[in-house]
Design a protein around this motif. Structure first.
Motif, PDB file in Angstrom:
ATOM      1  N   LEU A  44     -92.912 -51.108 -24.184  1.00  0.00           N
ATOM      2  CA  LEU A  44     -91.808 -51.556 -23.333  1.00  0.00           C
ATOM      3  C   LEU A  44     -90.995 -52.646 -24.020  1.00  0.00           C
ATOM      4  O   LEU A  44     -89.770 -52.701 -23.891  1.00  0.00           O
ATOM      5  CB  LEU A  44     -92.363 -52.065 -21.999  1.00  0.00           C
ATOM      6  CG  LEU A  44     -92.998 -50.995 -21.098  1.00  0.00           C
ATOM      7  CD1 LEU A  44     -93.700 -51.652 -19.905  1.00  0.00           C
ATOM      8  CD2 LEU A  44     -91.944 -50.000 -20.628  1.00  0.00           C
ATOM      9  N   PHE A  45     -91.670 -53.492 -24.770  1.00  0.00           N
ATOM     10  CA  PHE A  45     -90.994 -54.543 -25.518  1.00  0.00           C
ATOM     11  C   PHE A  45     -90.058 -53.942 -26.576  1.00  0.00           C
ATOM     12  O   PHE A  45     -88.900 -54.361 -26.710  1.00  0.00           O
ATOM     13  CB  PHE A  45     -92.042 -55.448 -26.169  1.00  0.00           C
ATOM     14  CG  PHE A  45     -91.476 -56.506 -27.070  1.00  0.00           C
ATOM     15  CD1 PHE A  45     -90.775 -57.590 -26.551  1.00  0.00           C
ATOM     16  CD2 PHE A  45     -91.642 -56.426 -28.449  1.00  0.00           C
ATOM     17  CE1 PHE A  45     -90.253 -58.569 -27.392  1.00  0.00           C
ATOM     18  CE2 PHE A  45     -91.134 -57.398 -29.289  1.00  0.00           C
ATOM     19  CZ  PHE A  45     -90.432 -58.472 -28.765  1.00  0.00           C
ATOM     20  N   VAL A  46     -90.554 -52.952 -27.306  1.00  0.00           N
ATOM     21  CA  VAL A  46     -89.735 -52.294 -28.322  1.00  0.00           C
ATOM     22  C   VAL A  46     -88.555 -51.568 -27.672  1.00  0.00           C
ATOM     23  O   VAL A  46     -87.433 -51.583 -28.196  1.00  0.00           O
ATOM     24  CB  VAL A  46     -90.597 -51.319 -29.162  1.00  0.00           C
ATOM     25  CG1 VAL A  46     -89.710 -50.451 -30.064  1.00  0.00           C
ATOM     26  CG2 VAL A  46     -91.608 -52.086 -30.003  1.00  0.00           C
ATOM     27  N   ASP A  47     -88.796 -50.945 -26.521  1.00  0.00           N
ATOM     28  CA  ASP A  47     -87.698 -50.270 -25.803  1.00  0.00           C
ATOM     29  C   ASP A  47     -86.590 -51.260 -25.463  1.00  0.00           C
ATOM     30  O   ASP A  47     -85.391 -50.949 -25.591  1.00  0.00           O
ATOM     31  CB  ASP A  47     -88.220 -49.618 -24.516  1.00  0.00           C
ATOM     32  CG  ASP A  47     -89.101 -48.405 -24.789  1.00  0.00           C
ATOM     33  OD1 ASP A  47     -89.062 -47.899 -25.932  1.00  0.00           O
ATOM     34  OD2 ASP A  47     -89.839 -47.991 -23.873  1.00  0.00           O
ATOM     35  N   GLN A  48     -86.960 -52.445 -25.008  1.00  0.00           N
ATOM     36  CA  GLN A  48     -85.964 -53.460 -24.681  1.00  0.00           C
ATOM     37  C   GLN A  48     -85.205 -53.918 -25.926  1.00  0.00           C
ATOM     38  O   GLN A  48     -83.988 -54.122 -25.891  1.00  0.00           O
ATOM     39  CB  GLN A  48     -86.639 -54.669 -24.008  1.00  0.00           C
ATOM     40  CG  GLN A  48     -86.983 -54.463 -22.542  1.00  0.00           C
ATOM     41  CD  GLN A  48     -85.738 -54.360 -21.683  1.00  0.00           C
ATOM     42  OE1 GLN A  48     -84.650 -54.800 -22.043  1.00  0.00           O
ATOM     43  NE2 GLN A  48     -85.886 -53.732 -20.513  1.00  0.00           N
ATOM     44  N   LEU A  49     -85.939 -54.107 -27.031  1.00  0.00           N
ATOM     45  CA  LEU A  49     -85.268 -54.504 -28.273  1.00  0.00           C
ATOM     46  C   LEU A  49     -84.228 -53.474 -28.687  1.00  0.00           C
ATOM     47  O   LEU A  49     -83.123 -53.822 -29.136  1.00  0.00           O
ATOM     48  CB  LEU A  49     -86.291 -54.689 -29.394  1.00  0.00           C
ATOM     49  CG  LEU A  49     -87.173 -55.933 -29.348  1.00  0.00           C
ATOM     50  CD1 LEU A  49     -88.137 -55.936 -30.535  1.00  0.00           C
ATOM     51  CD2 LEU A  49     -86.320 -57.209 -29.378  1.00  0.00           C
ATOM     52  N   GLU A  50     -84.556 -52.194 -28.511  1.00  0.00           N
ATOM     53  CA  GLU A  50     -83.614 -51.138 -28.918  1.00  0.00           C
ATOM     54  C   GLU A  50     -82.346 -51.144 -28.068  1.00  0.00           C
ATOM     55  O   GLU A  50     -81.308 -50.635 -28.510  1.00  0.00           O
ATOM     56  CB  GLU A  50     -84.308 -49.779 -28.838  1.00  0.00           C
ATOM     57  CG  GLU A  50     -85.319 -49.565 -29.941  1.00  0.00           C
ATOM     58  CD  GLU A  50     -85.755 -48.121 -30.043  1.00  0.00           C
ATOM     59  OE1 GLU A  50     -85.435 -47.478 -31.064  1.00  0.00           O
ATOM     60  OE2 GLU A  50     -86.412 -47.624 -29.101  1.00  0.00           O
TER      61      GLU A  50
END
Length: 462
Positions: A44-50
């Motif tokens: 979820l953290f990586v999704d937000q960064l993207e």
């Protein structure tokens, strides 16, 4: 351990594949136990960064890193030449004070690297990003700000992260670094914290009785004992008893302590101890039986906490008196064992344990930081000693990184493989050798039998 792309390890795959991939990318010596909640939070953290930046796949972090020998773990650390970004991952709701405490502690451990530190926590269940300010407050953080920090133009650190951290930067000696101890510029290891928690719980429940923790030299026993003393002395007077030779250094430290009194083992009497609400004993393995009787009596009215070196690798005959057997039989005593060597090179420690008792269960290994040389007479022994001193080694009277010790013909091995001495001083030798933190040199004089054994140990043979 190397940094890796968290984009790569958050791609959909089964756990076995993920563990193999993580080990391959990080160069970790073992398979990391991947926790589902943490991996879900990181996805979820990586999704937000993207959603807020391009080329997330190019970001490199040190993932699930634990400082060797300290037990301090970080979720994600990005290390660049000019700054460090630390990100902690949480799946469920957590208080701001808990987040603040963790990020402050993380910042303390990262500070010796000499870079600007940016500290964040991501709570995936709330899709919430917070950060620690320079004024030690927790505030809401903007994703754009985090992305700017992550895209800092300075060069990524591409080496092994373990090379950046040394336990000695964080775990201090109350004796030699009194100012840092009094300013509380230290943290206990996870094992020390757990032992302290259990001891304080027992004291709060019983208000008397006995606790005892043991460990090899270098496991942080004295630091733990003093930390417990500081907590107990908040509202009451406590005594710390130092057994054996009472150096002026201890007295210097105690001149600056409040409500903690310095007592030598020679001063132990029922009358002397009667005025204290708690008694802590350092180097209890050096206690005389009659002193222990007084401490046992004191334990019927207040808590008594013993700290002692583990001497299992020394033959019973060399120990002269076995205080441990008396301690273990104290009524309802709570016993703990510290296992993590902190201030001693693990390799040097392994060599010392194996030379003390050859058939020990400790595994044999190479010893590049140990040297053994042979002298045929006093003149040759003195020449070797002078040469090592010239190289920066120090004699056993000093607690130094590099130590040189002369062993003469009084030493031998008995039929059980224990190192023995005609003068029954192996115990003293063991504690001298254990002062070596990084390098050890042994000059064996006129004792070919022991010299041969030690050479074999250096070759990985008993």
């Amino acid at each position: 351990m190397k940094s890796l792309s968290i984009y790569s390890i958050t791609r959909k795959q089964n756990t076995e594949q993920l563990q193999k991939l993580e080990r391959q990318l990080s160069g970790r010596a073992y398979f990391l136990k991947v926790r589902d909640w943490e991996m879900n939070s990181m996805r979820l953290f990586v999704d937000q960064l993207e959603l807020h930046m391009e080329e997330v796949y190019a970001l490199r972090f040190f993932y699930s890193f634990t400082i060797p020998r300290l037990g301090k773990e970080f979720d994600l650390i990005q290390i660049k030449e000019e700054q460090i970004v630390n990100i902690e991952l949480k799946s469920g709701e957590v208080t701001e004070e808990a987040i603040r405490k963790q990020l402050l502690q993380n910042r303390y451990y990262l500070a010796p690297l000499g870079r600007t530190i940016r500290s964040y926590t991501y709570i995936s269940s709330q899709d919430r990003l917070v950060r620690l300010t320079n004024h030690d407050r927790i505030v809401e953080a903007a994703w754009e700000q985090l992305c700017r920090d992550l895209l800092n133009e300075s060069q990524d650190y591409e080496g092994d992260i373990e090379d950046l951290f040394a336990a000695e930067l964080y775990l201090i000696s109350p004796l030699t670094e009194a100012a840092r101890f009094l300013n509380k510029e230290y943290f206990l290891t996870s094992q020390q914290r757990d032992i302290e928690r259990q001891i304080l719980k027992k004291i709060r429940a019983d208000h008397k009785g006995y606790c005892w923790f043991t460990g090899l030299p270098g496991t942080g026993k004295t630091l733990l004992l003093y930390d417990i003393a500081m907590k107990l002395s908040g509202r009451q007077r406590v005594a710390i008893i130092h057994c054996g030779e009472a150096g002026q250094e201890w007295k210097t430290l105690h001149e600056r302590l409040r409500r903690i009194d310095y007592v030598t083992d020679n001063e132990i009497t029922e009358e002397k101890l009667s005025s204290y609400s708690a008694i802590l004993v350092d180097e209890a393995h050096l206690l005389l039986p009659e002193r222990l009787e007084c401490l046992q009596q004191a334990g019927t009215r207040c808590p008594v906490i013993f700290s002692s070196d583990c001497e299992d690798m020394i033959s019973q005959e060399e120990r002269k008196q076995n205080v441990a057997e008396d301690l273990v039989h104290l009524p309802d005593i709570q016993v703990f064992h510290l296992t993590n060597r902190i201030r001693t090179n693990a390799e040097v420690s392994s060599f010392i344990l194996n030379m003390m008792h050859l058939p020990g269960r400790r595994g044999l290994r190479p010893y590049p930081h140990v040297e053994v040389v042979y002298a045929n007479d006093d003149r040759e022994a003195e020449n070797f000693r002078k040469d090592y001193l010239r190289q920066g080694y120090r004699p056993p009277q000093e607690n130094e990184e590099c130590l040189v010790v002369v062993m003469d013909d009084r030493y031998y091995y008995d039929e059980k493989g224990y190192l023995r001495s005609e003068q029954r001083d192996v115990r003293k030798l063991f504690h001298q050798l254990s002062r070596a933190k990084e390098e050890l040199a042994l000059v064996v004089k006129e004792n070919e039998t022991v010299y041969t054994v030690l050479l074999n140990l250096l070759q990985g043979r008993k």
